[in-house]
Design a protein around this motif. Sequence first.
Motif, PDB file in Angstrom:
ATOM      1  N   ARG A  77       0.851  -1.188   0.000  1.00 19.86           N
ATOM      2  CA  ARG A  77       0.000   0.000   0.000  1.00 19.86           C
ATOM      3  C   ARG A  77       0.885   1.235   0.000  1.00 19.86           C
ATOM      4  NH1 ARG A  77      -4.752   0.037  -1.477  1.00 19.86           N
ATOM      5  NH2 ARG A  77      -5.218   1.813  -0.197  1.00 19.86           N
ATOM      6  N   PHE A  78       0.479   2.220  -0.780  1.00 23.42           N
ATOM      7  CA  PHE A  78       1.181   3.499  -0.791  1.00 23.42           C
ATOM      8  C   PHE A  78       0.162   4.612  -0.917  1.00 23.42           C
ATOM      9  CE2 PHE A  78       1.045   2.212  -5.249  1.00 23.42           C
ATOM     10  CZ  PHE A  78       0.621   3.364  -5.892  1.00 23.42           C
ATOM     11  N   GLU A  79       0.591   5.803  -0.559  1.00 22.79           N
ATOM     12  CA  GLU A  79      -0.229   7.006  -0.688  1.00 22.79           C
ATOM     13  C   GLU A  79       0.589   8.050  -1.421  1.00 22.79           C
ATOM     14  OE1 GLU A  79      -2.555   6.672   3.611  1.00 22.79           O
ATOM     15  OE2 GLU A  79      -0.859   8.045   3.404  1.00 22.79           O
ATOM     16  N   ILE A  80      -0.095   8.873  -2.202  1.00 21.19           N
ATOM     17  CA  ILE A  80       0.555  10.017  -2.835  1.00 21.19           C
ATOM     18  C   ILE A  80      -0.321  11.241  -2.637  1.00 21.19           C
ATOM     19  CG2 ILE A  80       1.796   8.690  -4.571  1.00 21.19           C
ATOM     20  CD1 ILE A  80      -0.330   9.636  -6.610  1.00 21.19           C
ATOM     21  N   ASP A  81       0.313  12.383  -2.617  1.00 20.86           N
ATOM     22  CA  ASP A  81      -0.403  13.650  -2.627  1.00 20.86           C
ATOM     23  C   ASP A  81      -0.416  14.117  -4.075  1.00 20.86           C
ATOM     24  OD1 ASP A  81      -0.628  13.643   0.176  1.00 20.86           O
ATOM     25  OD2 ASP A  81       1.352  14.531   0.381  1.00 20.86           O
ATOM     26  N   ALA A  82      -1.593  14.098  -4.686  1.00 17.64           N
ATOM     27  CA  ALA A  82      -1.740  14.493  -6.088  1.00 17.64           C
ATOM     28  C   ALA A  82      -3.134  15.076  -6.267  1.00 17.64           C
ATOM     29  CB  ALA A  82      -1.541  13.286  -7.002  1.00 17.64           C
ATOM     30  N   PRO A  83      -3.288  15.900  -7.270  1.00 16.72           N
ATOM     31  CA  PRO A  83      -4.623  16.452  -7.522  1.00 16.72           C
ATOM     32  C   PRO A  83      -5.568  15.367  -8.031  1.00 16.72           C
ATOM     33  CG  PRO A  83      -3.083  17.131  -9.234  1.00 16.72           C
ATOM     34  CD  PRO A  83      -2.291  16.395  -8.197  1.00 16.72           C
ATOM     35  N   ALA A  84      -6.847  15.636  -8.005  1.00 18.02           N
ATOM     36  CA  ALA A  84      -7.849  14.681  -8.497  1.00 18.02           C
ATOM     37  C   ALA A  84      -7.816  14.567 -10.018  1.00 18.02           C
ATOM     38  CB  ALA A  84      -9.239  15.088  -8.028  1.00 18.02           C
ATOM     39  N   HIS A  85      -7.366  15.629 -10.684  1.00 18.29           N
ATOM     40  CA  HIS A  85      -7.240  15.650 -12.138  1.00 18.29           C
ATOM     41  C   HIS A  85      -5.747  15.551 -12.447  1.00 18.29           C
ATOM     42  CE1 HIS A  85     -11.447  16.818 -12.440  1.00 18.29           C
ATOM     43  NE2 HIS A  85     -11.207  17.609 -11.407  1.00 18.29           N
ATOM     44  N   ILE A  86      -5.337  14.426 -13.031  1.00 20.09           N
ATOM     45  CA  ILE A  86      -3.905  14.199 -13.236  1.00 20.09           C
ATOM     46  C   ILE A  86      -3.559  14.075 -14.712  1.00 20.09           C
ATOM     47  CG2 ILE A  86      -3.531  13.139 -10.972  1.00 20.09           C
ATOM     48  CD1 ILE A  86      -3.627  10.390 -12.358  1.00 20.09           C
ATOM     49  N   GLU A  87      -2.287  14.334 -14.995  1.00 18.72           N
ATOM     50  CA  GLU A  87      -1.725  14.129 -16.319  1.00 18.72           C
ATOM     51  C   GLU A  87      -0.689  13.025 -16.184  1.00 18.72           C
ATOM     52  OE1 GLU A  87      -0.939  17.501 -19.126  1.00 18.72           O
ATOM     53  OE2 GLU A  87       1.141  16.877 -18.761  1.00 18.72           O
ATOM     54  N   VAL A  88      -0.796  11.996 -16.996  1.00 20.96           N
ATOM     55  CA  VAL A  88       0.125  10.868 -16.940  1.00 20.96           C
ATOM     56  C   VAL A  88       0.816  10.709 -18.282  1.00 20.96           C
ATOM     57  CG1 VAL A  88      -1.202   9.677 -15.151  1.00 20.96           C
ATOM     58  CG2 VAL A  88      -1.654   9.170 -17.567  1.00 20.96           C
ATOM     59  N   LEU A  89       1.959  10.072 -18.239  1.00 31.73           N
ATOM     60  CA  LEU A  89       2.754   9.855 -19.444  1.00 31.73           C
ATOM     61  C   LEU A  89       2.638   8.409 -19.898  1.00 31.73           C
ATOM     62  CD1 LEU A  89       5.912  11.726 -18.183  1.00 31.73           C
ATOM     63  CD2 LEU A  89       4.163  12.608 -19.722  1.00 31.73           C
ATOM     64  N   ASP A  90       2.485   8.226 -21.195  1.00 29.64           N
ATOM     65  CA  ASP A  90       2.419   6.903 -21.806  1.00 29.64           C
ATOM     66  C   ASP A  90       3.678   6.744 -22.647  1.00 29.64           C
ATOM     67  OD1 ASP A  90       1.665   4.451 -22.782  1.00 29.64           O
ATOM     68  OD2 ASP A  90       0.040   5.222 -24.044  1.00 29.64           O
ATOM     69  N   CYS A  91       4.693   6.110 -22.069  1.00 30.67           N
ATOM     70  CA  CYS A  91       5.996   5.941 -22.712  1.00 30.67           C
ATOM     71  C   CYS A  91       5.925   4.812 -23.740  1.00 30.67           C
ATOM     72  CB  CYS A  91       7.041   5.625 -21.640  1.00 30.67           C
ATOM     73  SG  CYS A  91       8.699   5.331 -22.282  1.00 30.67           S
ATOM     74  N   ASN A  92       6.607   5.021 -24.864  1.00 30.71           N
ATOM     75  CA  ASN A  92       6.590   4.018 -25.914  1.00 30.71           C
ATOM     76  C   ASN A  92       7.809   3.087 -25.898  1.00 30.71           C
ATOM     77  OD1 ASN A  92       8.548   5.764 -26.865  1.00 30.71           O
ATOM     78  ND2 ASN A  92       7.580   6.152 -28.841  1.00 30.71           N
ATOM     79  N   CYS A  93       8.592   3.097 -24.810  1.00 30.95           N
ATOM     80  CA  CYS A  93       9.712   2.147 -24.743  1.00 30.95           C
ATOM     81  C   CYS A  93       9.147   0.739 -24.591  1.00 30.95           C
ATOM     82  CB  CYS A  93      10.674   2.479 -23.597  1.00 30.95           C
ATOM     83  SG  CYS A  93      10.157   1.910 -21.965  1.00 30.95           S
ATOM     84  N   SER A  94       9.954  -0.256 -24.855  1.00 34.69           N
ATOM     85  CA  SER A  94       9.454  -1.635 -24.856  1.00 34.69           C
ATOM     86  C   SER A  94       8.928  -2.075 -23.492  1.00 34.69           C
ATOM     87  CB  SER A  94      10.546  -2.596 -25.336  1.00 34.69           C
ATOM     88  OG  SER A  94      11.680  -2.529 -24.485  1.00 34.69           O
ATOM     89  N   ILE A  95       9.586  -1.685 -22.408  1.00 33.78           N
ATOM     90  CA  ILE A  95       9.143  -2.110 -21.078  1.00 33.78           C
ATOM     91  C   ILE A  95       7.788  -1.491 -20.730  1.00 33.78           C
ATOM     92  CG2 ILE A  95       9.634  -2.003 -18.601  1.00 33.78           C
ATOM     93  CD1 ILE A  95      12.613  -2.155 -19.336  1.00 33.78           C
TER      94      ILE A  95
END
Length: 116
Positions: free
Chosen positions: A2-20
């Motif tokens: 379990r983990f917690e983060i402090d982040a806004p409710a509206h987030i921007e995430v990155l979709d990386c195109n590397c193989s992993i």
Amino acid sequence: MRFEIDAPAHIEVLDCNCSICRMTGFLHLIVPAARFRLVAGADALVEYTFNTGAAKHRFCGTCGVKSFYIPRSHPDGVDVNARCLDAGTVASMHVVPFDDNDRDAATAALAHLSKD
């Protein structure tokens, strides 16, 4: 784990195109280390490094999921897999492509993400 983060409710995430990232479906939400708390499961973490050894890939030794890691590009932050956030905690998620073929330029544009 379990983990917690402090982040806004509206987030921007990155979709990386590397193989992993492409093969595992990791959606990157980079937060400053001070905004991340591991609240349970530290004893189950397994760490893997490769190439430069700078990135600290952390997996659950029980189920194998990589829910967060310390990225080479932002060693002062934590990169959380947005797919591992609890349902109902994110109001909206904007997915932005990250081109690993031009890693230096793409990374430089994100330097602010791990800073408070």
